[in-house]
Structure formats: C-alpha cells, structure tokens
Design a protein around this motif. Structure first.
Motif, PDB file in Angstrom:
ATOM      1  N   LEU A 270       0.895  -1.401  -0.122  1.00  0.00           N
ATOM      2  CA  LEU A 270       0.415   0.035   0.000  1.00  0.00           C
ATOM      3  C   LEU A 270       1.183   1.693   0.409  1.00  0.00           C
ATOM      4  CD1 LEU A 270      -3.023  -0.672   2.139  1.00  0.00           C
ATOM      5  CD2 LEU A 270      -3.032  -0.754  -0.574  1.00  0.00           C
ATOM      6  N   PRO A 271       1.861   1.491   1.270  1.00  0.00           N
ATOM      7  CA  PRO A 271       3.195   2.953   0.728  1.00  0.00           C
ATOM      8  C   PRO A 271       2.876   3.079  -0.442  1.00  0.00           C
ATOM      9  CG  PRO A 271       2.953   1.027   2.845  1.00  0.00           C
ATOM     10  CD  PRO A 271       2.521   0.522   2.222  1.00  0.00           C
ATOM     11  N   LEU A 272       3.779   1.713  -1.420  1.00  0.00           N
ATOM     12  CA  LEU A 272       4.421   1.510  -2.558  1.00  0.00           C
ATOM     13  C   LEU A 272       3.557   2.033  -3.401  1.00  0.00           C
ATOM     14  CD1 LEU A 272       7.168  -1.627  -2.166  1.00  0.00           C
ATOM     15  CD2 LEU A 272       6.855   1.092  -2.197  1.00  0.00           C
ATOM     16  N   LEU A 273       2.281   1.705  -3.632  1.00  0.00           N
ATOM     17  CA  LEU A 273       1.430   2.447  -4.723  1.00  0.00           C
ATOM     18  C   LEU A 273       0.886   3.111  -4.381  1.00  0.00           C
ATOM     19  CD1 LEU A 273      -0.302   1.290  -6.683  1.00  0.00           C
ATOM     20  CD2 LEU A 273      -2.271   0.242  -4.870  1.00  0.00           C
ATOM     21  N   GLY A 274       0.274   3.698  -2.805  1.00  0.00           N
ATOM     22  CA  GLY A 274       0.647   5.324  -2.594  1.00  0.00           C
ATOM     23  C   GLY A 274       1.239   6.282  -3.087  1.00  0.00           C
ATOM     24  N   ILE A 275       3.135   6.066  -3.107  1.00  0.00           N
ATOM     25  CA  ILE A 275       3.421   6.740  -3.441  1.00  0.00           C
ATOM     26  C   ILE A 275       3.552   6.976  -5.188  1.00  0.00           C
ATOM     27  CG2 ILE A 275       6.698   6.505  -3.796  1.00  0.00           C
ATOM     28  CD1 ILE A 275       6.993   6.223  -0.981  1.00  0.00           C
ATOM     29  N   GLY A 276       3.223   5.577  -5.772  1.00  0.00           N
ATOM     30  CA  GLY A 276       3.851   5.807  -7.285  1.00  0.00           C
ATOM     31  C   GLY A 276       2.211   7.182  -7.561  1.00  0.00           C
ATOM     32  N   VAL A 277       0.561   6.702  -6.827  1.00  0.00           N
ATOM     33  CA  VAL A 277       0.200   7.514  -7.207  1.00  0.00           C
ATOM     34  C   VAL A 277       0.124   9.214  -6.508  1.00  0.00           C
ATOM     35  CG1 VAL A 277      -2.490   8.058  -5.773  1.00  0.00           C
ATOM     36  CG2 VAL A 277      -1.890   5.396  -6.831  1.00  0.00           C
ATOM     37  N   VAL A 278       0.493   9.079  -6.031  1.00  0.00           N
ATOM     38  CA  VAL A 278       1.562  10.668  -5.282  1.00  0.00           C
ATOM     39  C   VAL A 278       1.914  10.995  -7.161  1.00  0.00           C
ATOM     40  CG1 VAL A 278       2.596  12.217  -4.592  1.00  0.00           C
ATOM     41  CG2 VAL A 278       1.396  10.602  -3.735  1.00  0.00           C
ATOM     42  N   PHE A 279       3.346  10.653  -7.558  1.00  0.00           N
ATOM     43  CA  PHE A 279       3.849  11.098  -8.341  1.00  0.00           C
ATOM     44  C   PHE A 279       2.769  10.422  -9.761  1.00  0.00           C
ATOM     45  CE2 PHE A 279       7.643  10.501  -5.230  1.00  0.00           C
ATOM     46  CZ  PHE A 279       7.875  11.811  -5.430  1.00  0.00           C
ATOM     47  N   MET A 280       2.467   9.986 -10.106  1.00  0.00           N
ATOM     48  CA  MET A 280       1.486   9.885 -10.910  1.00  0.00           C
ATOM     49  C   MET A 280       0.840  11.379 -11.574  1.00  0.00           C
ATOM     50  SD  MET A 280       2.588   7.375 -13.214  1.00  0.00           S
ATOM     51  CE  MET A 280       1.170   7.613 -14.696  1.00  0.00           C
ATOM     52  N   VAL A 281      -0.034  11.303 -10.215  1.00  0.00           N
ATOM     53  CA  VAL A 281      -0.714  13.005 -10.204  1.00  0.00           C
ATOM     54  C   VAL A 281      -0.615  13.761 -10.388  1.00  0.00           C
ATOM     55  CG1 VAL A 281      -2.583  14.123  -8.849  1.00  0.00           C
ATOM     56  CG2 VAL A 281      -2.648  11.300  -8.645  1.00  0.00           C
ATOM     57  N   GLY A 282       0.450  13.927  -9.811  1.00  0.00           N
ATOM     58  CA  GLY A 282       1.479  14.919 -10.389  1.00  0.00           C
ATOM     59  C   GLY A 282       2.284  15.196 -11.160  1.00  0.00           C
ATOM     60  N   GLN A 283       2.939  14.390 -11.717  1.00  0.00           N
ATOM     61  CA  GLN A 283       2.735  14.224 -13.810  1.00  0.00           C
ATOM     62  C   GLN A 283       1.987  14.903 -14.168  1.00  0.00           C
ATOM     63  OE1 GLN A 283       6.076  14.846 -13.333  1.00  0.00           O
ATOM     64  NE2 GLN A 283       6.154  14.067 -15.868  1.00  0.00           N
ATOM     65  N   MET A 284       0.315  14.217 -13.862  1.00  0.00           N
ATOM     66  CA  MET A 284      -0.390  14.032 -14.666  1.00  0.00           C
ATOM     67  C   MET A 284      -0.490  16.204 -15.001  1.00  0.00           C
ATOM     68  SD  MET A 284      -2.758  10.644 -14.447  1.00  0.00           S
ATOM     69  CE  MET A 284      -4.286  11.281 -15.165  1.00  0.00           C
ATOM     70  N   LEU A 285      -1.081  16.078 -13.747  1.00  0.00           N
ATOM     71  CA  LEU A 285      -1.225  17.607 -12.812  1.00  0.00           C
ATOM     72  C   LEU A 285      -0.129  18.444 -13.628  1.00  0.00           C
ATOM     73  CD1 LEU A 285      -2.469  17.872  -9.447  1.00  0.00           C
ATOM     74  CD2 LEU A 285      -4.332  18.017 -11.841  1.00  0.00           C
ATOM     75  N   GLU A 286       1.067  18.023 -13.647  1.00  0.00           N
ATOM     76  CA  GLU A 286       2.317  18.972 -15.185  1.00  0.00           C
ATOM     77  C   GLU A 286       1.564  19.202 -15.751  1.00  0.00           C
ATOM     78  OE1 GLU A 286       6.267  19.498 -15.124  1.00  0.00           O
ATOM     79  OE2 GLU A 286       6.039  17.839 -14.234  1.00  0.00           O
ATOM     80  N   GLY A 287       1.625  18.114 -16.777  1.00  0.00           N
ATOM     81  CA  GLY A 287       1.565  17.901 -17.664  1.00  0.00           C
ATOM     82  C   GLY A 287       0.499  18.651 -18.618  1.00  0.00           C
TER      83      GLY A 287
END
Length: 364
Positions: A270-287
């Motif tokens: 769960l923590p590893l998946l949550g970290i992946g979600v955080v950075f994916m959301v950040g990357q999507m918001l940036e782009g």
C-alpha cells in the motif's frame, strides 16, 4: 565602411563579454537585484495603475517579498532542517538495511559473487563523507568569522541585494525608456519587437516555471506526508526543485521516495502503491494543467537543450551559471529563431532565379 562598423560592434560585444566574465565573482548581488526587480516590476505597474505612487508601490511589493521570505524562514526551513537531521540519523540504519536485506536479495536474484558489492568499504567511505558533511557548516562558519573582512564582505553583498532591487524596481520604466531612446532610429522597431519576445519568454520561465516548481513541491510533499513517509517533506521539495529539468523531478522524487518507503515500510504494497499514485498525479497535473496554464509553449526548449544549458552554465559560471542557464538559453532560442528567419530570406538560402535563354526554342 559597413564592414568596419560591423567589426567594431563585434569587438565591443566581445570586450563586454570578457569584462563580464572577469567581474562575475562580484556580480552576484547585482544579478540577484536585477532578477528581483524584473519579477516585481509587473506587480508595481499594477499597483501604480491603481493610482498608488510608484515609490509606495515598490515598498508594498518589498513588504510582500519580505513576508514570503519570513514565512519560509519561520516555517519551511525549520521543518526541512529537522528532516535533514533525521536523514543524518537514519543513514547508518539505511546502510545496514542495504547490507543485510536489499543487496543480498539483489545479489541472489542476479547470481552475483559474494564479494561483488564490497559493502564494508563502501559503508566506511560513505560514513566518512557523512562525518565530514556534519562539520561543513561549522568549518564554513569558523572560517567566515575568523576573517572579519570576509564576513563583512559577505554581509555587505547580502544587504546590497535589496538595495539594488529597490532602486531598480523604482526606476525600471525610466531605465527602459532611456535604453529605448539610445537605439538607432532605423532599428528601433525591430529591436523592440525582439526584446518583447525575449521578455515574454523570460516572463514565462521566471514566473511560470517557478510557480510550477512550487506547486509540484507542495503536491509531492503533501501526498508523501499524508502517506506517513518520514522524509516526505524533504523528498517533495527536492522533487519540486528538480522539476526545472523535464522529468527529472519525477525520476528523482519517485526513486528517493521508493527507497525511503522500502526502508520504513518494507515490502508493504500500500505505501509503495500510494507513492506511485502521488507522483503519477503530480506528473499528470504538471503536463495537463500546470505547465499549459502557467508556462505554455512560449519557452520552446527541448529537454536535451535544458540539460545541456544547465550543465554548460554550471561549468562556465558555477552556481550563478546554473541559475541563469535556462533564462539565457531561452533568449538564445529567440535570437536563433530570428536568425533562422533572416537566413531563409537571404540569397544564400533561396534558389537562384532560372536563367532565361534568348535563343528561340527548336522545332519539336
């Protein structure tokens, strides 16, 4: 005569560049003051449009900058300092975890020799670097206080930045008008148009990109701290700063966060998946939102050009060159775009006109 005049201009520009290179060790406070004045001038102009005297408008903008710096000093810097101390405390445990768990598992999976990593040597070297890093601040402070002249010079340069920024911000429009009055009348329109494009690019970078970095730092830090990661704030701020290079913030932040999560939570999914979600959301918001809204496509720098500009600036002018690398590169791109247009209009690029023959065509 035109060739001699052009040679004189080239020589003057070369001498100016050589002089700036010689003076670059003392130019840092003036460059910082110019940067602050350039970023604050639009705010001053808006306040002046509301019938506030320009001097008082500059005072208000300086008060705003001062509040932001004070908030960073009182809130953000102590939190980052505590996380740096925590990182220093956790470093030996992280090394033990690498030695006892992570690297043996990787060694088994890859079929490596038992002494492949030479971890004891690496651990001793790294521990020595940490011990040295812990006393860097004390040594620097001791050297600075040992020489009163060096300390006074450092404080003088620091105090010079707001003074230079204040007077430049107050007289910015007047200075721009005087510079425009010095332009050759026949070239004024083209130079002003070129300067306007450079201003648009610089504004897009200095205001837009910095806002993107700040937003990503907030997104990453908030997400990682909500997941319970001990070093979430430090990693989030680091990822936000690294996002000045395309995809670098995502790569650096995700790698550091996953390493910290593996050490803190182990292989819990769960923590590893949550970290992946955080950075994916950040990357999507940036782009899809932040970069199109705050920066747009006005800079036009390829990611490879961004990396090269930062490395070249650091190699030539050190930390000052790193800070100025992307703005200077953006201006160079504008100049190269205009040179490309002039080249396409030149006789060198255009095909020669077809030669018209005076002889009548022969019989078919």
């Amino acid at each position: 005569m035109p060739l001699i005049r052009q040679g004189g201009w080239i020589l003057a520009v070369a001498l100016l560049g050589w002089l700036l290179y010689l003076l670059h060790p003392v130019l840092a406070p003036f460059l910082a003051g110019i940067l602050l004045a350039y970023m604050g001038d639009p705010l001053v102009d808006r306040l002046e449009a509301r019938r506030i005297p320009r001097t008082w408008a500059v005072v208000l903008v300086f008060a705003l900058f001062g509040l932001l710096v004070l908030a960073a000093l009182l809130v953000l810097i102590p939190m980052l300092g505590r996380q740096l101390v925590r990182l220093y405390e956790l470093a030996p445990q992280m090394l033990d975890w690498l030695q006892l768990m992570a690297l043996p598992w990787l060694q088994q999976q890859l079929g490596l020799a038992e002494d492949f990593w030479r971890f004891e040597q690496l651990k001793a070297t790294f521990a020595g670097q940490l011990d040295g890093a812990g006393g860097i601040f004390a040594r620097v402070l001791g050297q600075a206080t040992a020489s009163s002249l060096a300390l006074l010079a450092w404080l003088g340069n620091l105090l010079l930045i707001p003074v230079v920024a204040f007077y430049l911000m107050r007289d910015w429009d007047l200075l721009m008008a005087r510079l425009r009055a010095l332009l050759p009348r026949s070239r004024e329109a083209s130079v002003v148009r070129l300067a306007g494009e450079c201003h648009e690019v610089l504004g897009a970078f200095l205001r837009g990109q910095l806002l993107v970095m700040l937003a990503l730092a907030v997104i990453y830090s908030t997400g990682l701290m909500l997941l319970g990661l001990e070093l979430g704030l430090l990693i989030g701020v680091l990822a936000g700063l690294a996002s000045v290079v395309p995809y670098m913030g995502f790569i650096v932040g995700l790698s550091a966060a996953l390493a910290a999560a593996l050490f803190q939570f182990g292989l819990a999914p769960l923590p590893l998946l949550g970290i992946g979600v955080v950075f994916m959301v950040g990357q999507m918001l940036e782009g899809m939102l932040l970069t199109p809204l705050l920066v747009g496509d006005r800079i036009g720098l390829h990611p490879v050009a961004v990396i090269f500009a930062i490395l070249a600036g650091g190699q030539l002018f050190g930390f000052t060159g790193v800070l100025l690398a992307l703005p200077v590169a953006a201006v160079i791109v504008v100049l190269l775009r205009h040179l490309h247009e002039l080249y396409k209009l030149s006789d060198l690029y255009r095909e020669p006109a077809a030669v018209v023959s005076d002889d009548p065509p022969g019989p078919a």
